[in-house]
Write an enzyme that holds these catalytic residues in place. Sequence first.
Site, PDB file in Angstrom:
ATOM      1  N   LYS A  96       0.863  -1.190   0.000  1.00 22.46           N
ATOM      2  CA  LYS A  96       0.000   0.000   0.000  1.00 22.46           C
ATOM      3  C   LYS A  96       0.896   1.235   0.000  1.00 22.46           C
ATOM      4  CE  LYS A  96      -4.099  -1.901   2.118  1.00 22.46           C
ATOM      5  NZ  LYS A  96      -3.684  -3.267   1.746  1.00 22.46           N
ATOM      6  N   ASP A 130      -1.481  -2.222  -4.120  1.00 19.75           N
ATOM      7  CA  ASP A 130      -2.879  -2.248  -3.688  1.00 19.75           C
ATOM      8  C   ASP A 130      -3.527  -0.893  -3.936  1.00 19.75           C
ATOM      9  OD1 ASP A 130      -2.769  -4.846  -2.733  1.00 19.75           O
ATOM     10  OD2 ASP A 130      -2.549  -4.270  -0.628  1.00 19.75           O
ATOM     11  N   MET A 131      -4.860  -0.887  -4.119  1.00 18.53           N
ATOM     12  CA  MET A 131      -5.551   0.395  -4.244  1.00 18.53           C
ATOM     13  C   MET A 131      -6.269   0.695  -2.928  1.00 18.53           C
ATOM     14  SD  MET A 131      -5.779   2.944  -6.089  1.00 18.53           S
ATOM     15  CE  MET A 131      -5.466   2.664  -7.823  1.00 18.53           C
ATOM     16  N   GLN A 159     -10.732  -0.797  -8.707  1.00 16.60           N
ATOM     17  CA  GLN A 159     -11.920  -1.161  -7.914  1.00 16.60           C
ATOM     18  C   GLN A 159     -13.175  -0.911  -8.748  1.00 16.60           C
ATOM     19  OE1 GLN A 159     -10.580   1.932  -5.463  1.00 16.60           O
ATOM     20  NE2 GLN A 159     -10.009   0.655  -3.726  1.00 16.60           N
ATOM     21  N   ARG A 180      -4.995  -6.035 -11.339  1.00 17.45           N
ATOM     22  CA  ARG A 180      -5.848  -6.844 -10.473  1.00 17.45           C
ATOM     23  C   ARG A 180      -7.194  -6.116 -10.387  1.00 17.45           C
ATOM     24  NH1 ARG A 180      -4.346  -6.341  -4.501  1.00 17.45           N
ATOM     25  NH2 ARG A 180      -2.883  -8.057  -4.768  1.00 17.45           N
ATOM     26  N   GLY A 184     -13.630  -3.425  -4.422  1.00 16.95           N
ATOM     27  CA  GLY A 184     -13.347  -2.230  -3.610  1.00 16.95           C
ATOM     28  C   GLY A 184     -13.819  -2.424  -2.189  1.00 16.95           C
ATOM     29  N   ALA A 185     -12.972  -2.017  -1.233  1.00 16.69           N
ATOM     30  CA  ALA A 185     -13.221  -2.385   0.165  1.00 16.69           C
ATOM     31  C   ALA A 185     -13.495  -1.194   1.083  1.00 16.69           C
ATOM     32  CB  ALA A 185     -12.009  -3.155   0.692  1.00 16.69           C
ATOM     33  N   THR A 222     -11.724 -11.868  -6.543  1.00 17.78           N
ATOM     34  CA  THR A 222     -13.083 -11.892  -6.006  1.00 17.78           C
ATOM     35  C   THR A 222     -13.378 -13.266  -5.419  1.00 17.78           C
ATOM     36  OG1 THR A 222     -15.432 -11.585  -6.567  1.00 17.78           O
ATOM     37  CG2 THR A 222     -14.060 -12.553  -8.267  1.00 17.78           C
ATOM     38  N   HIS A 223     -14.364 -13.289  -4.501  1.00 22.41           N
ATOM     39  CA  HIS A 223     -14.849 -14.583  -3.988  1.00 22.41           C
ATOM     40  C   HIS A 223     -16.255 -14.824  -4.497  1.00 22.41           C
ATOM     41  CE1 HIS A 223     -12.315 -12.418  -1.062  1.00 22.41           C
ATOM     42  NE2 HIS A 223     -11.618 -13.530  -1.157  1.00 22.41           N
ATOM     43  N   ARG A 285     -12.641  -7.057   6.533  1.00 31.38           N
ATOM     44  CA  ARG A 285     -13.148  -8.393   6.175  1.00 31.38           C
ATOM     45  C   ARG A 285     -14.498  -8.651   6.882  1.00 31.38           C
ATOM     46  NH1 ARG A 285      -9.191  -7.219   3.701  1.00 31.38           N
ATOM     47  NH2 ARG A 285     -10.866  -6.490   2.423  1.00 31.38           N
TER      48      ARG A 285
HETATM   49  C1  LIG Z   1      -6.731 -10.857  -3.782  1.00 31.35           C
HETATM   50  C2  LIG Z   1      -7.538  -9.661  -3.389  1.00 31.35           C
HETATM   51  C3  LIG Z   1      -6.943  -8.421  -3.351  1.00 31.35           C
HETATM   52  C4  LIG Z   1      -7.674  -7.295  -3.014  1.00 31.35           C
HETATM   53  N1  LIG Z   1      -7.093  -6.060  -3.079  1.00 31.35           N
HETATM   54  C5  LIG Z   1      -7.829  -4.966  -2.840  1.00 31.35           C
HETATM   55  C6  LIG Z   1      -7.299  -3.653  -3.022  1.00 31.35           C
HETATM   56  O1  LIG Z   1      -6.143  -3.461  -3.394  1.00 31.35           O
HETATM   57  N2  LIG Z   1      -8.121  -2.604  -2.752  1.00 31.35           N
HETATM   58  C7  LIG Z   1      -9.412  -2.753  -2.337  1.00 31.35           C
HETATM   59  O2  LIG Z   1     -10.118  -1.762  -2.155  1.00 31.35           O
HETATM   60  N3  LIG Z   1      -9.927  -3.988  -2.146  1.00 31.35           N
HETATM   61  C8  LIG Z   1      -9.182  -5.084  -2.380  1.00 31.35           C
HETATM   62  N4  LIG Z   1      -9.743  -6.328  -2.203  1.00 31.35           N
HETATM   63  C9  LIG Z   1     -11.031  -6.469  -1.512  1.00 31.35           C
HETATM   64  C10 LIG Z   1     -12.186  -6.381  -2.494  1.00 31.35           C
HETATM   65  O3  LIG Z   1     -12.269  -5.079  -3.008  1.00 31.35           O
HETATM   66  C11 LIG Z   1     -13.521  -6.746  -1.808  1.00 31.35           C
HETATM   67  O4  LIG Z   1     -13.752  -5.898  -0.731  1.00 31.35           O
HETATM   68  C12 LIG Z   1     -13.577  -8.176  -1.323  1.00 31.35           C
HETATM   69  O5  LIG Z   1     -12.878  -9.049  -2.156  1.00 31.35           O
HETATM   70  C13 LIG Z   1     -15.041  -8.659  -1.263  1.00 31.35           C
HETATM   71  O6  LIG Z   1     -15.611  -8.614  -2.532  1.00 31.35           O
HETATM   72  P1  LIG Z   1     -15.952  -9.922  -3.406  1.00 31.35           P
HETATM   73  O7  LIG Z   1     -15.455  -9.657  -4.765  1.00 31.35           O
HETATM   74  O8  LIG Z   1     -15.411 -11.126  -2.773  1.00 31.35           O
HETATM   75  O9  LIG Z   1     -17.529  -9.909  -3.521  1.00 31.35           O
HETATM   76  P2  LIG Z   1     -18.724  -9.733  -2.485  1.00 31.35           P
HETATM   77  O10 LIG Z   1     -19.908  -9.364  -3.293  1.00 31.35           O
HETATM   78  O11 LIG Z   1     -18.348  -8.847  -1.343  1.00 31.35           O
HETATM   79  O12 LIG Z   1     -18.873 -11.191  -1.924  1.00 31.35           O
HETATM   80  C14 LIG Z   1     -19.287 -12.286  -2.728  1.00 31.35           C
HETATM   81  C15 LIG Z   1     -19.264 -13.544  -1.881  1.00 31.35           C
HETATM   82  O13 LIG Z   1     -17.916 -13.821  -1.498  1.00 31.35           O
HETATM   83  C16 LIG Z   1     -17.853 -14.305  -0.169  1.00 31.35           C
HETATM   84  N5  LIG Z   1     -17.083 -13.336   0.646  1.00 31.35           N
HETATM   85  C17 LIG Z   1     -16.706 -12.100   0.277  1.00 31.35           C
HETATM   86  N6  LIG Z   1     -15.982 -11.503   1.257  1.00 31.35           N
HETATM   87  C18 LIG Z   1     -15.918 -12.395   2.251  1.00 31.35           C
HETATM   88  C19 LIG Z   1     -15.300 -12.383   3.534  1.00 31.35           C
HETATM   89  N7  LIG Z   1     -14.609 -11.336   3.979  1.00 31.35           N
HETATM   90  N8  LIG Z   1     -15.449 -13.483   4.307  1.00 31.35           N
HETATM   91  C20 LIG Z   1     -16.126 -14.567   3.856  1.00 31.35           C
HETATM   92  N9  LIG Z   1     -16.730 -14.635   2.648  1.00 31.35           N
HETATM   93  C21 LIG Z   1     -16.631 -13.566   1.862  1.00 31.35           C
HETATM   94  C22 LIG Z   1     -19.267 -14.446   0.284  1.00 31.35           C
HETATM   95  O14 LIG Z   1     -19.695 -15.740  -0.023  1.00 31.35           O
HETATM   96  C23 LIG Z   1     -20.005 -13.428  -0.555  1.00 31.35           C
HETATM   97  O15 LIG Z   1     -21.352 -13.732  -0.718  1.00 31.35           O
HETATM   98  C24 LIG Z   1      -9.034  -7.447  -2.614  1.00 31.35           C
HETATM   99  C25 LIG Z   1      -9.640  -8.705  -2.664  1.00 31.35           C
HETATM  100  C26 LIG Z   1      -8.931  -9.787  -3.057  1.00 31.35           C
HETATM  101  C27 LIG Z   1      -9.614 -11.102  -3.156  1.00 31.35           C
END
Ligand SMILES: Cc1cc2nc3c(=O)[nH]c(=O)nc-3n(C[C@H](O)[C@H](O)[C@H](O)COP(=O)(O)OP(=O)(O)OC[C@H]3O[C@@H](n4cnc5c(N)ncnc54)[C@H](O)[C@@H]3O)c2cc1C
Length: 303
Positions: A96, A130-131, A159, A180, A184-185, A222-223, A285
């Site tokens: 970061k 990272d953003m 993001q 990547r 967005g978090a 993404t998850h 998280r």
């Molecule tokens: C490798 C990686 C790098 C990242 N880097 C950055 C960055 O540089 N800047 C930034 O702003 N954000 C970053 N993020 C975070 C990202 O922006 C999201 O906030 C986060 O990934 C949740 O979004 P999602 O795409 O998983 O979808 P969502 O719509 O939030 O979730 C979809 C599904 O995924 C599962 N899930 C999601 N989050 C969780 C959790 N915490 N615990 C358990 N299950 C979960 C659940 O089943 C949920 O229903 C990163 C994420 C990843 C995976």
Amino acid sequence: MLRSVLLYLSEQKGLQEFILRRRLARRVSRRFVAGETLDEAIQVTRDLNARGMDVTLDHLGESVEREDQAGKATDDYIAILERISRGKVRAGISIKLTQIGLAIDHDLCRRNLRRVAEAARDYGNFVRIDMEASQYVQPTLDLFYELNREFKNLGAVIQSYLRRSEGDIRELAARGASVRLCKGAYKEPPELAFQKKKEVDASYVQLLEILMESESPLAVATHDSRMIGAAKRLVRDHSNREAPVEFQMLYGVRRDLQARLVEEGYRVRVYVPYGTQWYPYFMRRMAERPANLLFVLRALKGK
Ligand SMILES: Cc1cc2nc3c(=O)[nH]c(=O)nc-3n(C[C@H](O)[C@H](O)[C@H](O)COP(=O)(O)OP(=O)(O)OC[C@H]3O[C@@H](n4cnc5c(N)ncnc54)[C@H](O)[C@@H]3O)c2cc1C
């Protein structure tokens, strides 16, 4: 509502100091944080490598306020690169820019980032920037564009919740820069960011489509099974694309999905955070999935 409260709490320094002193809290954080030391993070990396996954290591800490702290964080990242090389583990680093001085001085941050990029190049490694929150997006991209001319081992993050991201993606794609894509978090206002999940997801797919048309190396972070499904379809439709595509997920989140993607033959990289400053990361998280609070409460009850 709960998400907003958790994101607000993630920024409270007083609470952070209180929580970080609690041994039980430290134990609970281990679900999403590899540990407090580099040794612990390297051990987790080895385990993930053995299960067919690459890693990106994040030394937790953000928004330092003094030049010496930024210098120390830079030295720490260089030491991590050395350790990755010596330990022969499959890992890069995620960094970061506020950790290495972006909030203090642009030139200071540029000098520090250059030191990290040089060390990574010497070790044949890769640095993902990272953003962070929206006020840092333009300064982060400015530094990325500047240094990426010289260092091809740097990657950016975009993001999909930000309204500006389509323009940024087109710019990055035109340069063939490594991207990547995540949702967005941070907590962002409606003028800057889509607020509804549906809109953020639609933007994510649109940005994926633009990237897949380009020769940018792509990390699908993404998850979300629907986003992953869309990415898999695009990979199939662009089978002639030469630049690599990998899936990235956070340590401790959807481990089932991580393993399944490896079984299906996709490249998977796990984002492994470690360090003593785990509180804001851990709270973000929780905010993403308030059901995680149940996990925390169960762990506390089990005590
Ligand atoms: C490798 C990686 C790098 C990242 N880097 C950055 C960055 O540089 N800047 C930034 O702003 N954000 C970053 N993020 C975070 C990202 O922006 C999201 O906030 C986060 O990934 C949740 O979004 P999602 O795409 O998983 O979808 P969502 O719509 O939030 O979730 C979809 C599904 O995924 C599962 N899930 C999601 N989050 C969780 C959790 N915490 N615990 C358990 N299950 C979960 C659940 O089943 C949920 O229903 C990163 C994420 C990843 C995976």
